[in-house]
Design a protein around this motif. Structure first.
Motif, PDB file in Angstrom:
ATOM      1  N   LEU A 108     -13.950   4.149   5.610  1.00 49.68           N
ATOM      2  CA  LEU A 108     -13.352   2.932   6.163  1.00 49.68           C
ATOM      3  C   LEU A 108     -11.868   3.205   6.315  1.00 49.68           C
ATOM      4  N   GLU A 109     -11.346   2.964   7.496  1.00 48.47           N
ATOM      5  CA  GLU A 109      -9.927   3.210   7.747  1.00 48.47           C
ATOM      6  C   GLU A 109      -9.295   1.967   8.369  1.00 48.47           C
ATOM      7  N   ILE A 110      -8.330   1.409   7.648  1.00 46.94           N
ATOM      8  CA  ILE A 110      -7.573   0.252   8.125  1.00 46.94           C
ATOM      9  C   ILE A 110      -6.166   0.744   8.452  1.00 46.94           C
ATOM     10  N   SER A 111      -5.768   0.605   9.707  1.00 53.34           N
ATOM     11  CA  SER A 111      -4.499   1.184  10.170  1.00 53.34           C
ATOM     12  C   SER A 111      -3.599   0.121  10.777  1.00 53.34           C
ATOM     13  N   ASN A 112      -2.425  -0.057  10.180  1.00 47.92           N
ATOM     14  CA  ASN A 112      -1.381  -0.933  10.717  1.00 47.92           C
ATOM     15  C   ASN A 112      -1.919  -2.315  11.077  1.00 47.92           C
ATOM     16  N   LYS A 156     -24.188   0.569   4.990  1.00 49.63           N
ATOM     17  CA  LYS A 156     -23.270   1.649   4.637  1.00 49.63           C
ATOM     18  C   LYS A 156     -22.183   1.156   3.690  1.00 49.63           C
ATOM     19  N   MET A 157     -21.887  -0.153   3.765  1.00 47.39           N
ATOM     20  CA  MET A 157     -20.797  -0.710   2.969  1.00 47.39           C
ATOM     21  C   MET A 157     -21.162  -2.103   2.488  1.00 47.39           C
ATOM     22  N   LEU A 158     -20.850  -2.367   1.224  1.00 52.43           N
ATOM     23  CA  LEU A 158     -21.085  -3.671   0.623  1.00 52.43           C
ATOM     24  C   LEU A 158     -19.745  -4.370   0.443  1.00 52.43           C
ATOM     25  N   LEU A 159     -19.656  -5.609   0.925  1.00 58.30           N
ATOM     26  CA  LEU A 159     -18.444  -6.417   0.817  1.00 58.30           C
ATOM     27  C   LEU A 159     -18.749  -7.600  -0.090  1.00 58.30           C
ATOM     28  N   ASP A 205     -16.733   4.682   9.574  1.00 56.65           N
ATOM     29  CA  ASP A 205     -17.427   5.914   9.961  1.00 56.65           C
ATOM     30  C   ASP A 205     -17.065   6.317  11.392  1.00 56.65           C
ATOM     31  N   GLY A 206     -15.786   6.141  11.729  1.00 64.10           N
ATOM     32  CA  GLY A 206     -15.281   6.558  13.032  1.00 64.10           C
ATOM     33  C   GLY A 206     -15.477   5.568  14.161  1.00 64.10           C
ATOM     34  N   LYS A 207     -16.120   4.414  13.887  1.00 64.78           N
ATOM     35  CA  LYS A 207     -16.375   3.434  14.934  1.00 64.78           C
ATOM     36  C   LYS A 207     -15.577   2.160  14.672  1.00 64.78           C
ATOM     37  N   GLU A 208     -14.928   1.641  15.712  1.00 66.99           N
ATOM     38  CA  GLU A 208     -14.111   0.442  15.556  1.00 66.99           C
ATOM     39  C   GLU A 208     -14.971  -0.765  15.227  1.00 66.99           C
ATOM     40  N   ILE A 209     -14.514  -1.563  14.263  1.00 62.99           N
ATOM     41  CA  ILE A 209     -15.206  -2.802  13.897  1.00 62.99           C
ATOM     42  C   ILE A 209     -14.676  -3.935  14.766  1.00 62.99           C
ATOM     43  N   ARG A 210     -15.584  -4.547  15.530  1.00 64.88           N
ATOM     44  CA  ARG A 210     -15.205  -5.665  16.393  1.00 64.88           C
ATOM     45  C   ARG A 210     -16.044  -6.908  16.148  1.00 64.88           C
ATOM     46  N   LYS A 211     -17.177  -6.733  15.481  1.00 70.36           N
ATOM     47  CA  LYS A 211     -18.094  -7.860  15.250  1.00 70.36           C
ATOM     48  C   LYS A 211     -18.940  -7.544  14.015  1.00 70.36           C
ATOM     49  N   GLY A 243     -13.361   5.742   0.653  1.00 71.14           N
ATOM     50  CA  GLY A 243     -14.386   6.768   0.777  1.00 71.14           C
ATOM     51  C   GLY A 243     -15.782   6.176   0.838  1.00 71.14           C
ATOM     52  N   GLU A 244     -16.740   6.973   1.321  1.00 72.54           N
ATOM     53  CA  GLU A 244     -18.082   6.447   1.560  1.00 72.54           C
ATOM     54  C   GLU A 244     -18.844   6.147   0.280  1.00 72.54           C
TER      55      GLU A 244
END
Length: 278
Positions: A21-25, A174-177, A85-91, A49-50
């Motif tokens: 997971l990458e959160i940028s600016n 892949k991820m639990l929130l 995982d390299g894909k932008e989160i939009r929804k 990390g995953e």
């Protein structure tokens, strides 16, 4: 406001924070009724990390839940980028599942049926036998097999939360929130459920981002603790490495010098960043 993310040198870790997971600016703002901009989050940068368990800690109003909802796809960023995982989160997506403080169970369905509903919705290619097996596996995982055919109003708060966790995990995200998943529970139930969730995670590791107001809970469960500054225009103030390996022994941790150093450091940060207007 510029991000001032730091790592406490007392708690350096060997953990590899690969950019799963990458959160940028990231910035998030709203317009009020007069058209003025209200900045909730400002220049947030974070990677997870995953297989990493990360907690967000901060005072009310610091944007923790907003950040979690952005990762869940329930809120949109004003600027910046969030990728999984390299894909932008939009929804929203099935690769990210949310567990809320309040259980969100359908009262007319049994425990088993609440979990099965999620499995039916997401795992459409699985056959009936596979779905039954997945539901039974996750009932057992959270120790709810004896209560499988009970309705939500027939089980305790801790059991309801376990249903929510099983439902989230059953669709293999892949991820639990988790947004304060133990906040509505009494202290004894809270401690037991913390241990159960940690047991599940230690045996089935995945990326976890959890919000909590409880520093002890954050230290006990997570690999890193993200301390948020106060809002408005909140950002990441510090990131603390938790120096304890998994599986964890709560009693042994609490008897260690490192535990109290980390706990005091986090509490001092929160006290310094407290404002009566929060």
């Amino acid at each position: 406001m510029k991000s001032t993310t730091h790592t406490n040198n007392l708690h350096e870790s060997h953990f590899n924070h690969q950019n799963f997971l990458e959160i940028s600016n990231l910035s998030k703002s709203y317009r009020n009724k007069d058209g003025d901009e209200f900045i909730v989050l400002d220049n947030v940068n974070l990677t997870i990390g995953e297989n990493e368990f990360v907690t967000l800690v901060g005072h009310s109003g610091c944007g923790k839940s907003t950040l979690l909802k952005i990762v869940a796809g329930l809120e949109k960023v004003t600027s910046g980028l969030v990728q999984l995982d390299g894909k932008e989160i939009r929804k929203p997506g099935a690769e990210r599942m949310m567990v809320f403080q309040h259980y969100s169970l359908l009262p007319w369905l049994t425990v088993r049926e609440n979990i099965r509903l999620a499995v039916d919705e997401v795992l459409k290619n699985a056959n009936r036998s596979e779905k039954i097996s997945i539901v039974n596996e996750h009932l057992a995982m959270v120790n709810l097999t004896p209560a499988a055919d009970k309705y939500p109003d027939e089980i305790s708060g801790g059991m309801k939360q376990r249903v929510g966790i099983a439902r989230a995990l059953a669709i293999r995200p892949k991820m639990l929130l988790m947004d304060e998943p133990f906040g509505a529970l009494d202290a004894l139930t809270r401690g037991k459920l913390q241990r159960q969730v940690l047991d599940i995670w230690e045996n089935n590791r995945q990326a976890v981002m959890m919000i909590t107001h409880d520093v002890d809970e954050a230290i006990y469960m997570s690999d890193r603790i993200v301390l948020m500054t106060n809002g408005p225009a909140a950002t990441i103030g510090e990131i603390l490495e938790v120096p304890f390996s998994h599986p964890r022994d709560r009693g042994a941790m609490r008897n260690s010098k490192e535990y109290y150093e980390l706990r005091n450091y986090a509490l001092n940060f929160l006290e310094e960043n407290f404002s009566s207007g929060d």
